[in-house]
Design a protein around this motif. Structure first.
Motif, PDB file in Angstrom:
ATOM      1  N   LEU A   1       2.160  -0.721  11.148  1.00  0.00           N
ATOM      2  CA  LEU A   1       0.866  -0.925  10.499  1.00  0.00           C
ATOM      3  C   LEU A   1       0.064   0.365  10.500  1.00  0.00           C
ATOM      4  CD1 LEU A   1      -0.350  -4.405  11.810  1.00  0.00           C
ATOM      5  CD2 LEU A   1       0.251  -3.781   9.474  1.00  0.00           C
ATOM      6  N   ARG A   2       0.035   1.018  11.654  1.00  0.00           N
ATOM      7  CA  ARG A   2      -0.782   2.215  11.778  1.00  0.00           C
ATOM      8  C   ARG A   2      -0.246   3.323  10.868  1.00  0.00           C
ATOM      9  NH1 ARG A   2      -1.110   3.914  17.642  1.00  0.00           N
ATOM     10  NH2 ARG A   2      -2.013   1.869  18.008  1.00  0.00           N
ATOM     11  N   GLU A   3       1.082   3.451  10.820  1.00  0.00           N
ATOM     12  CA  GLU A   3       1.693   4.501   9.999  1.00  0.00           C
ATOM     13  C   GLU A   3       1.467   4.260   8.506  1.00  0.00           C
ATOM     14  OE1 GLU A   3       4.400   7.363  10.487  1.00  0.00           O
ATOM     15  OE2 GLU A   3       2.669   7.378  11.835  1.00  0.00           O
ATOM     16  N   ASN A   4       1.637   2.988   8.084  1.00  0.00           N
ATOM     17  CA  ASN A   4       1.731   2.710   6.657  1.00  0.00           C
ATOM     18  C   ASN A   4       0.447   2.206   6.022  1.00  0.00           C
ATOM     19  OD1 ASN A   4       4.685   3.130   5.991  1.00  0.00           O
ATOM     20  ND2 ASN A   4       4.799   1.830   7.804  1.00  0.00           N
ATOM     21  N   LEU A   5      -0.406   1.517   6.780  1.00  0.00           N
ATOM     22  CA  LEU A   5      -1.585   0.922   6.168  1.00  0.00           C
ATOM     23  C   LEU A   5      -2.898   1.564   6.604  1.00  0.00           C
ATOM     24  CD1 LEU A   5      -0.584  -2.863   6.339  1.00  0.00           C
ATOM     25  CD2 LEU A   5      -0.353  -1.285   4.427  1.00  0.00           C
ATOM     26  N   PHE A   6      -2.922   2.110   7.799  1.00  0.00           N
ATOM     27  CA  PHE A   6      -4.204   2.626   8.313  1.00  0.00           C
ATOM     28  C   PHE A   6      -4.093   4.060   8.821  1.00  0.00           C
ATOM     29  CE2 PHE A   6      -4.091  -1.995   8.942  1.00  0.00           C
ATOM     30  CZ  PHE A   6      -5.166  -2.350   8.154  1.00  0.00           C
ATOM     31  N   SER A   7      -3.316   4.883   8.143  1.00  0.00           N
ATOM     32  CA  SER A   7      -3.065   6.224   8.687  1.00  0.00           C
ATOM     33  C   SER A   7      -4.226   7.185   8.434  1.00  0.00           C
ATOM     34  CB  SER A   7      -1.778   6.791   8.103  1.00  0.00           C
ATOM     35  OG  SER A   7      -1.892   6.872   6.703  1.00  0.00           O
ATOM     36  N   SER A   8      -5.077   6.913   7.433  1.00  0.00           N
ATOM     37  CA  SER A   8      -6.206   7.813   7.166  1.00  0.00           C
ATOM     38  C   SER A   8      -7.352   6.987   6.586  1.00  0.00           C
ATOM     39  CB  SER A   8      -5.774   8.878   6.160  1.00  0.00           C
ATOM     40  OG  SER A   8      -5.550   8.271   4.912  1.00  0.00           O
ATOM     41  N   PRO A   9      -8.572   7.521   6.551  1.00  0.00           N
ATOM     42  CA  PRO A   9      -9.698   6.752   5.986  1.00  0.00           C
ATOM     43  C   PRO A   9      -9.393   6.285   4.567  1.00  0.00           C
ATOM     44  CG  PRO A   9     -10.491   8.738   7.061  1.00  0.00           C
ATOM     45  CD  PRO A   9      -9.006   8.810   7.111  1.00  0.00           C
ATOM     46  N   LEU A  10      -8.793   7.150   3.742  1.00  0.00           N
ATOM     47  CA  LEU A  10      -8.469   6.775   2.371  1.00  0.00           C
ATOM     48  C   LEU A  10      -7.491   5.619   2.364  1.00  0.00           C
ATOM     49  CD1 LEU A  10      -8.624   7.336  -0.682  1.00  0.00           C
ATOM     50  CD2 LEU A  10      -6.647   8.845  -0.403  1.00  0.00           C
ATOM     51  N   ASN A  11      -6.497   5.717   3.242  1.00  0.00           N
ATOM     52  CA  ASN A  11      -5.484   4.678   3.323  1.00  0.00           C
ATOM     53  C   ASN A  11      -6.100   3.346   3.745  1.00  0.00           C
ATOM     54  OD1 ASN A  11      -3.027   3.496   3.248  1.00  0.00           O
ATOM     55  ND2 ASN A  11      -1.991   5.045   4.511  1.00  0.00           N
ATOM     56  N   VAL A  12      -7.049   3.408   4.704  1.00  0.00           N
ATOM     57  CA  VAL A  12      -7.749   2.192   5.147  1.00  0.00           C
ATOM     58  C   VAL A  12      -8.486   1.562   3.975  1.00  0.00           C
ATOM     59  CG1 VAL A  12      -9.610   1.289   6.597  1.00  0.00           C
ATOM     60  CG2 VAL A  12      -7.992   2.959   7.534  1.00  0.00           C
TER      61      VAL A  12
END
Lengths: 247, 362
Positions: free
Chosen positions: B23-34
């Motif tokens: 999850l952290r790698e793929n969905l929430f890795s950066s503010p933009l990604n969040v």
């Protein structure tokens, strides 16, 4: 044609566009002779042996292989290719076929041999190059040295009168060079005519009947191994030997 | 100088695997990604619940007439159910529809048989045998089967016939054009280049119009040429150009050494191409080839503009029935599902083919 020569090259000239790659080459190879061709890269040595089985066209001169003169005639080209096998620097095995199918493809389709006979012959030569146990694998599952031995076996399958080697060890990892050279030394002992483009001077010393040194598209010097290495006559060969043997 | 012992192999640290790590790698890795993740979730929230509501929860599944749907706000699947035969067979005579079902059934048998037969020659014979049998079944006119003119063909059956004939015929033509484009003979090469560039510069609709309206003008009076056949010729010529380009891409990926090795072992031109070059080039081309064939299947819907009644056209016709006015939405959703289903099957098949031909196994 001289009685015992199997390859006769006369006044061969070849150009790539305006670039003169082969300059007035004259070379006779006797039946059973082992010739090593060496020289700096770009000297035209690969181009020369690729003219022998017509992978390259040439503009002037004649090449006669086993009594057949090489022309544009497709039948003659085919006849010559049946007598001449070639081993490439990058092996060029057919990656979509198993090792065994790589070896049986040409005998079955060119010579219309039944599959069983072709496979028997193939296994015989795979044993000869010590790789029979890999027969059902695909080329990409083998190491470079193994692939090159398979390529040699593929060449042997048509029982050619002449084997051409185009820098067969140049693309190999260092630890695999010797397994390929060992096979080539064995072949040399059998009396088949061989023309090898190679930088393996140890191999040249051991098996060559004659070594040919090419530079800038022409034959600069040819001699028997002893004299070739001990008493090079031309400055260019002396320089070349210094460069490749100094370290 | 030093000598080192051989070191033991350790497992990878646990922080580099597991669901939370994923999850952290793929969905929430950066503010933009969040932000993107949250936006995506919001979009799904907007779309999915109403869709499910309409498709299932408020939908009517049983009944025979429009009135059965009146009580619910959702989809009226009764319509699709009632008109299913029209969607599948068009105006193909009811008494003869078993022939199409049999043809389809034989296709399944043929596919299963392929899995057990290893000899390529037998496969090829079987393939041709199937094509012949299926054609006889669908067209009729021999062996006591009633002849069914192509004007009566329609629905999914017509779409499949057009797509299948398009694939089967454009494939070999495409191969020949691709080889011709690489030919050393200037005349053959320029014919092939002209053909490909001409076809690719013209939309399929134009070609369909040309083959169905302009082509007959060149025939002497009294000679009529089947409308479906004319459309098929247009489609095959169109698709062959695209197939040729995809195969040319595959051919270009084959290293020169393969040609040289094939020459050196003494193979003739056609042996070299058929045994060494094409098997490798086609393997490389599989994903793009399937892409071309999927768009061919979708393009078959264009035949409706020249008056052939494919699946899409059947929706328009059935929804014009005075008992079912205004039922297009359900019809189109159904058609969407059918096309998605067939395209998805082709995709899966392409994946499996790629894996089967993969000889780079380690």
């Amino acid at each position: 044609m001289e009685k015992d020569s199997i390859i006769e090259i006369k006044n061969l000239n070849k150009w790539y566009g305006d670039f003169h790659v082969l300059k007035d080459i004259n070379l006779n190879v006797k039946r059973g002779e082992i010739i090593v061709v060496c020289g700096p890269s770009g000297s035209g040595k690969s181009t020369l042996i690729r003219c022998i089985n017509r992978l390259e066209e040439f503009q002037e001169g004649n090449i006669t292989v086993d009594g057949i003169e090489l022309t544009h005639d497709v039948k003659k080209i085919k006849a010559i290719r049946e007598e001449v096998a070639m081993v490439f620097q990058h092996f060029n095995l057919f990656p979509h076929l198993t090792i065994l199918d790589n070896l049986t493809l040409a005998p079955m389709w060119v010579k219309s041999k039944p599959r069983k006979d072709a496979e028997e012959t193939a296994m015989k030569y795979l044993k000869r190059v010590n790789i029979a146990e890999q027969a059902n694998k695909y080329p990409n599952q083998l190491s470079g040295g193994q692939q090159q031995r398979v390529a040699i076996a593929r060449g042997l399958c048509k029982n050619p009168k002449i084997m051409l080697f185009d820098e067969p060890t140049s693309a190999l990892d260092p630890e695999m060079v010797s397994e390929v050279l060992d096979v080539m030394v064995e072949l040399a002992k059998e009396g088949r005519t061989m023309v090898c483009v190679t930088h393996e001077m140890g191999f040249a010393k051991k098996v060559a009947d004659r070594i040919i040194f090419m530079d800038a598209g022409q034959i600069v010097e040819e001699n028997e191994p002893e004299k070739f290495f001990k008493n090079p006559e031309s400055d260019r060969l002396r320089l070349f030997l210094e460069q490749i043997l100094s370290h | 100088m030093a000598v080192y012992e051989q070191k033991p192999t350790k497992a990878a640290p646990s922080s580099s695997k597991g669901a939370i790590h994923w999850l952290r790698e793929n969905l929430f890795s950066s503010p933009l990604n969040v932000a993107l993740t949250l936006f995506g979730v919001w979009l799904l929230y907007l779309i999915i619940p109403p869709l499910v509501q309409w498709l299932y929860i408020d939908a009517t599944f049983s009944g025979t007439t429009r009135e059965d749907c009146a009580a619910n706000n959702g989809a009226c699947w009764v319509f699709v159910n009632a008109k299913m035969d029209m969607f599948m067979y068009g105006f193909y005579p009811v008494a003869e529809r078993w022939r199409i079902n049999l043809g389809l059934g034989l296709f399944v048998v043929f596919l299963i048989a392929l899995r057990f037969i290893l000899n390529n020659k037998i496969k090829f014979v079987l393939f041709n045998l199937y094509i012949a049998t299926a054609s006889i079944l669908v067209i009729g006119g021999v062996f006591g089967l009633e002849f069914v003119p192509t004007e009566k063909w329609g629905g999914l059956m017509l779409s499949i016939v057009v797509a299948a004939a398009g694939i089967v015929l454009s494939f070999p033509i495409g191969i020949i054009v691709a080889l011709g484009r690489q030919s050393e003979l200037p005349i053959i090469r320029s014919i092939c280049i002209t053909y490909v560039e001409f076809i690719r510069g013209v939309p399929l609709i134009t070609i369909l119009f040309m083959s169905s309206i302009i082509l007959p003008l060149f025939f002497p009076e009294g000679i009529t040429f089947d409308k479906l056949l004319r459309a098929l010729i247009g489609i095959v010529l169109f698709q062959a150009a695209y197939v040729a380009e995809v195969i040319r891409g595959g051919l270009q990926s084959i290293p020169k050494g393969q040609y040289e090795a094939a020459d050196a072992v003494g193979l003739s031109y056609w042996q070299k191409m058929g045994l060494v070059i094409l098997p490798q080039a086609l393997k490389v081309a599989i994903p793009n080839l399937v892409g071309v064939f999927i768009s061919l299947l979708q393009d078959t819907t264009l035949v409706l503009i020249i008056g052939l009644f494919d699946l899409l056209a059947m929706v328009r016709i059935t929804a014009a029935d005075s008992n079912w006015l205004g039922m297009e939405t359900e019809g189109y959703v159904f058609v969407t599902f059918v096309f998605w289903f067939f395209c998805y099957i082709m995709s899966i098949y392409s994946d499996r083919l790629e894996k089967r031909f993969d000889t780079n196994l380690k």
